[in-house]
Design an enzyme around this catalytic site. Sequence first.
Site, PDB file in Angstrom:
ATOM      1  N   GLU A 102     -28.132 -27.991  10.391  1.00 21.60           N
ATOM      2  CA  GLU A 102     -27.915 -27.606  11.794  1.00 21.60           C
ATOM      3  C   GLU A 102     -26.423 -27.467  12.062  1.00 21.60           C
ATOM      4  O   GLU A 102     -25.621 -28.222  11.530  1.00 21.60           O
ATOM      5  CB  GLU A 102     -28.487 -28.684  12.730  1.00 21.60           C
ATOM      6  N   ASP A 103     -26.081 -26.530  12.928  1.00 21.23           N
ATOM      7  CA  ASP A 103     -24.688 -26.395  13.349  1.00 21.23           C
ATOM      8  C   ASP A 103     -24.301 -27.552  14.263  1.00 21.23           C
ATOM      9  O   ASP A 103     -23.235 -28.144  14.131  1.00 21.23           O
ATOM     10  CB  ASP A 103     -24.468 -25.047  14.055  1.00 21.23           C
ATOM     11  N   ASP A 106     -27.275 -31.548  19.956  1.00 17.14           N
ATOM     12  CA  ASP A 106     -26.826 -31.839  21.317  1.00 17.14           C
ATOM     13  C   ASP A 106     -27.832 -32.834  21.916  1.00 17.14           C
ATOM     14  O   ASP A 106     -27.741 -34.040  21.677  1.00 17.14           O
ATOM     15  CB  ASP A 106     -26.769 -30.485  22.047  1.00 17.14           C
ATOM     16  N   GLY A 108     -30.920 -33.022  21.017  1.00 18.32           N
ATOM     17  CA  GLY A 108     -31.842 -33.388  19.952  1.00 18.32           C
ATOM     18  C   GLY A 108     -33.228 -32.781  20.124  1.00 18.32           C
ATOM     19  O   GLY A 108     -34.093 -32.945  19.261  1.00 18.32           O
ATOM     20  N   THR A 110     -34.187 -29.626  19.987  1.00 16.90           N
ATOM     21  CA  THR A 110     -34.458 -28.642  18.934  1.00 16.90           C
ATOM     22  C   THR A 110     -34.792 -29.340  17.621  1.00 16.90           C
ATOM     23  O   THR A 110     -35.776 -29.006  16.961  1.00 16.90           O
ATOM     24  CB  THR A 110     -33.222 -27.740  18.718  1.00 16.90           C
ATOM     25  N   LYS A 134     -23.251 -34.500  19.237  1.00 25.92           N
ATOM     26  CA  LYS A 134     -22.761 -34.966  20.539  1.00 25.92           C
ATOM     27  C   LYS A 134     -23.517 -36.237  20.932  1.00 25.92           C
ATOM     28  O   LYS A 134     -24.574 -36.166  21.573  1.00 25.92           O
ATOM     29  CB  LYS A 134     -23.008 -33.896  21.603  1.00 25.92           C
ATOM     30  N   PHE A 155     -18.586 -28.227  25.741  1.00 27.52           N
ATOM     31  CA  PHE A 155     -19.186 -27.024  25.168  1.00 27.52           C
ATOM     32  C   PHE A 155     -18.235 -26.470  24.114  1.00 27.52           C
ATOM     33  O   PHE A 155     -17.046 -26.282  24.377  1.00 27.52           O
ATOM     34  CB  PHE A 155     -19.459 -25.981  26.252  1.00 27.52           C
ATOM     35  N   ASP A 162     -22.135 -20.024  19.418  1.00 30.87           N
ATOM     36  CA  ASP A 162     -21.871 -18.924  20.349  1.00 30.87           C
ATOM     37  C   ASP A 162     -21.772 -19.389  21.789  1.00 30.87           C
ATOM     38  O   ASP A 162     -22.270 -20.463  22.158  1.00 30.87           O
ATOM     39  CB  ASP A 162     -23.005 -17.895  20.273  1.00 30.87           C
ATOM     40  N   ARG A 168     -19.280 -16.303  17.546  1.00 31.41           N
ATOM     41  CA  ARG A 168     -19.795 -16.862  16.280  1.00 31.41           C
ATOM     42  C   ARG A 168     -18.859 -16.588  15.108  1.00 31.41           C
ATOM     43  O   ARG A 168     -18.860 -17.306  14.115  1.00 31.41           O
ATOM     44  CB  ARG A 168     -21.162 -16.257  15.946  1.00 31.41           C
TER      45      ARG A 168
HETATM   46  P1  IMP Z   1     -30.308 -29.339  21.467  1.00 31.93           P
HETATM   47  O1  IMP Z   1     -31.761 -28.962  21.364  1.00 31.93           O
HETATM   48  O2  IMP Z   1     -29.921 -29.674  22.881  1.00 31.93           O
HETATM   49  O3  IMP Z   1     -29.904 -30.441  20.506  1.00 31.93           O
HETATM   50  O4  IMP Z   1     -29.432 -28.072  21.150  1.00 31.93           O
HETATM   51  C1  IMP Z   1     -29.422 -27.533  19.910  1.00 31.93           C
HETATM   52  C2  IMP Z   1     -28.932 -26.106  19.867  1.00 31.93           C
HETATM   53  O5  IMP Z   1     -28.239 -25.701  21.042  1.00 31.93           O
HETATM   54  C3  IMP Z   1     -27.939 -25.967  18.745  1.00 31.93           C
HETATM   55  O6  IMP Z   1     -28.586 -25.650  17.548  1.00 31.93           O
HETATM   56  C4  IMP Z   1     -27.038 -24.863  19.238  1.00 31.93           C
HETATM   57  O7  IMP Z   1     -27.554 -23.614  18.867  1.00 31.93           O
HETATM   58  C5  IMP Z   1     -27.056 -25.006  20.735  1.00 31.93           C
HETATM   59  N1  IMP Z   1     -25.882 -25.758  21.239  1.00 31.93           N
HETATM   60  C6  IMP Z   1     -25.823 -27.064  21.582  1.00 31.93           C
HETATM   61  N2  IMP Z   1     -24.602 -27.416  21.995  1.00 31.93           N
HETATM   62  C7  IMP Z   1     -23.841 -26.296  21.906  1.00 31.93           C
HETATM   63  C8  IMP Z   1     -22.450 -26.004  22.181  1.00 31.93           C
HETATM   64  O8  IMP Z   1     -21.639 -26.856  22.602  1.00 31.93           O
HETATM   65  N3  IMP Z   1     -22.060 -24.727  21.938  1.00 31.93           N
HETATM   66  C9  IMP Z   1     -22.892 -23.752  21.491  1.00 31.93           C
HETATM   67  N4  IMP Z   1     -24.191 -23.987  21.217  1.00 31.93           N
HETATM   68  C10 IMP Z   1     -24.658 -25.234  21.415  1.00 31.93           C
HETATM   69 MG    MG Z   2     -28.470 -23.764  16.554  1.00 34.37          MG
END
Ligand code: IMP
Ligand code: MG
Length: 178
Positions: A102-103, A106, A108, A110, A134, A155, A162, A168
Site C-alpha cells: 500500500e502507498d 489512513d 485503515g 481500505t 497516519k 494530506f 494523488d 502522482r
Molecule cells: P483509508 O481507507 O482511509 O486508509 O485510505 C486509503 C487510501 O486513501 C490510500 O490507499 C490512498 O489511495 C488514499 N489516501 C489516504 N490518505 C491520503 C493522502 O494523504 N493523500 C493521497 N491519498 C491518500
Molecule cells: Mg491507494
Amino acid sequence: MKEITLHNKRFEVSISENEISDIINSMANQINNQNIERPLFIAVLNGSFLFAADIMRKITIPNCEISFIKLSSYSGTESTGEVNKLIGLNKDIKERNIIILEDIVDTGITLEKIISLLKQQNAKSIKTATLLFKPDAYKKNIDIDFIGKSIPNDFVVGFGLDYDEIGRNLPHIYKLKK
Ligand code: IMP
Ligand code: MG
C-alpha cells in the site's frame, strides 16, 4: 522544487526522493529477512505503483510474484469512507503467502476491506507493507507488519499519491501547506 501548486492548493516537500529511497531499502531488507516462502505481493493501484516498482527491485526472495488490484476509498482531500470492489485479482491465492503493498494507510478502511476479501479466498498468510502510515487517522485494529514512515495527519501527494488524480508523477512526497 520545494513548493508546488496543484488544483490551486499549495504543497511543500515533506519526504524527499532520497529519503523515500532509504525508507524503501530498509523495508525491503526487513521483508527479505523474514523467510517468507514464495510470497505473492499484491500492490494496491493506483497509489502504490511507484512504491511497488521500487521495492520489488530490492526484494531478493526466490520465486516471489507480484499482482495488482484496485480498490479506492478516496476523492478530494478527505476519505469518503466508501469503498468499492476489488478489481483485477485473476490469480489463485489459496495457500499463498500474501504481502499487500500500500502507498498509505489512513483510516485503515481500505486495508481492512482488502484483507477481508483476500481471507475469503483462503490465503495462507497475509502481511501488509505500507510506505506511509497516519497513526492519528487510523481507526482499525489490524497490525501493519512493515511501515515505511509514520506521518502526521496531513494530506500528502506525490510518489504515486494523488490529489484528485494529479501529482502522482512527483518524485518527492509533498504535504498540504497550512
Ligand atoms: P483509508 O481507507 O482511509 O486508509 O485510505 C486509503 C487510501 O486513501 C490510500 O490507499 C490512498 O489511495 C488514499 N489516501 C489516504 N490518505 C491520503 C493522502 O494523504 N493523500 C493521497 N491519498 C491518500
Ligand atoms: Mg491507494
